[in-house]
Design an enzyme around this catalytic site. Structure first.
Site, PDB file in Angstrom:
ATOM      1  N   TYR A   1     -39.984  -1.066 -17.406  1.00  0.00           N
ATOM      2  CA  TYR A   1     -39.916  -1.673 -16.116  1.00  0.00           C
ATOM      3  C   TYR A   1     -39.010  -0.742 -15.399  1.00  0.00           C
ATOM      4  O   TYR A   1     -39.173  -0.379 -14.118  1.00  0.00           O
ATOM      5  CB  TYR A   1     -39.369  -3.164 -16.327  1.00  0.00           C
ATOM      6  CG  TYR A   1     -39.246  -3.577 -15.023  1.00  0.00           C
ATOM      7  CD1 TYR A   1     -39.967  -4.087 -14.180  1.00  0.00           C
ATOM      8  CD2 TYR A   1     -37.803  -4.065 -14.780  1.00  0.00           C
ATOM      9  CE1 TYR A   1     -39.971  -4.604 -12.958  1.00  0.00           C
ATOM     10  CE2 TYR A   1     -37.666  -4.752 -13.134  1.00  0.00           C
ATOM     11  CZ  TYR A   1     -38.819  -5.039 -12.576  1.00  0.00           C
ATOM     12  OH  TYR A   1     -38.343  -5.594 -11.229  1.00  0.00           O
TER      13      TYR A   1
ATOM     14  N   SER B   1     -36.042  -2.052  -7.399  1.00  0.00           N
ATOM     15  CA  SER B   1     -35.260  -3.006  -8.050  1.00  0.00           C
ATOM     16  C   SER B   1     -33.728  -2.469  -8.219  1.00  0.00           C
ATOM     17  O   SER B   1     -33.805  -1.201  -8.469  1.00  0.00           O
ATOM     18  CB  SER B   1     -35.896  -3.492  -9.705  1.00  0.00           C
ATOM     19  OG  SER B   1     -34.767  -4.008 -10.501  1.00  0.00           O
TER      20      SER B   1
END
Length: 262
Positions: A155, A142
């Site tokens: 995350y 990501s």
């Protein structure tokens, strides 16, 4: 690498980017093996892949955070399908909340799925690729693994881990002709946000920066067989992530201001 007849295993294949990667790979003639926890959804993905490829496709229920389940599914794939030519690690999830408000159990689960599960299945598949002297691993990380923003501490930490793992693994597997590509998407309008952003306020705020999962899936599939180090989307977030490293104060300003939409 010509994709026709190649076996591509995609985790997290029941929806979102993983689902679209399955379809694009099938259109290119690959034999798709779709894996996810939601068996009722990957059955439909399998059927659609068969329509696109005019070849067999397969669906296996899999929770990558369970090593014994991974072993069982990989054994079935080897027996029923054959050797895995490409592994796409897309399984993962996120919760957007302040770190101090995040239950430890949620932190542990996120690492077990996003990091440890990815590493375990990669190790099992990479051993076979090394034996054959051929293969490719594609890890979906990501942009959050390059530029962390508030309320994404856990995350982002998992995706920083995936990036570090992928960068080292790329060098370790290169002598065996096994390549590693890391994909770093920005926000996408997929079921990922049903859990990460249930009230949908974040998605509304980042609408100008949204990445189209179908377009990104095409780029990922087109990269198969090429020594592609990274795929980063969208461009504006890739530039911001570079500024984050080169100009730390500017990076903090961007991360806590312009790109802080949670």
């Amino acid at each position: 690498m010509k994709l026709s007849g190649k076996v591509i295993l995609v985790t997290g294949a029941s929806s979102g980017l993983g689902e679209q990667i399955c379809y694009e790979a099938a259109k290119a003639g690959a034999i798709v093996v779709a894996c996810a926890r939601r068996i009722q959804l990957i059955g439909a993905v399998k059927e659609r892949c068969m329509e696109y490829s005019n070849q067999p496709a397969f669906a296996f229920q899999l929770d990558v955070s369970q090593p014994q389940q991974v072993d069982h599914v990989l054994a079935r794939i080897e027996e029923e399908v054959g050797a895995i030519d490409v592994l796409v690690n897309d399984a993962g999830y996120g919760i957007f909340d302040d770190f101090v408000a995040t239950p430890y159990e949620e932190i542990r689960n996120m690492f077990e799925v996003n990091v440890l599960g990815l590493m375990y299945i990669t190790k099992r598949v990479a051993i076979k690729m090394i034996e054959r002297g051929d293969g490719q691993v594609i890890n979906v990380a990501s942009i959050a693994g390059k530029m962390a923003t508030p309320k994404s501490s856990v995350y982002a930490a998992t995706k920083f881990a995936v990036l570090g793992f992928s960068n080292a693994l790329r060098l370790e597997l290169k002598p065996f002709h096994v390549s590693v590509t890391t994909v770093n998407p920005g926000p996408m309008e997929t079921p990922f946000f049903e859990r990460a952003d249930p009230d949908k306020r974040y998605l509304a705020r980042v609408k100008p920066f949204l990445t189209d999962p179908t377009a990104l899936a095409k780029k990922i599939v087109n990269s198969i067989g090429k020594p592609k180090r990274e795929i980063n989307q969208p461009l504006i977030m890739e530039i911001a992530a570079k500024a984050y490293v080169l100009f730390p104060r500017v990076g903090d300003y961007l991360a806590s201001g312009i790109f802080n939409k949670k």
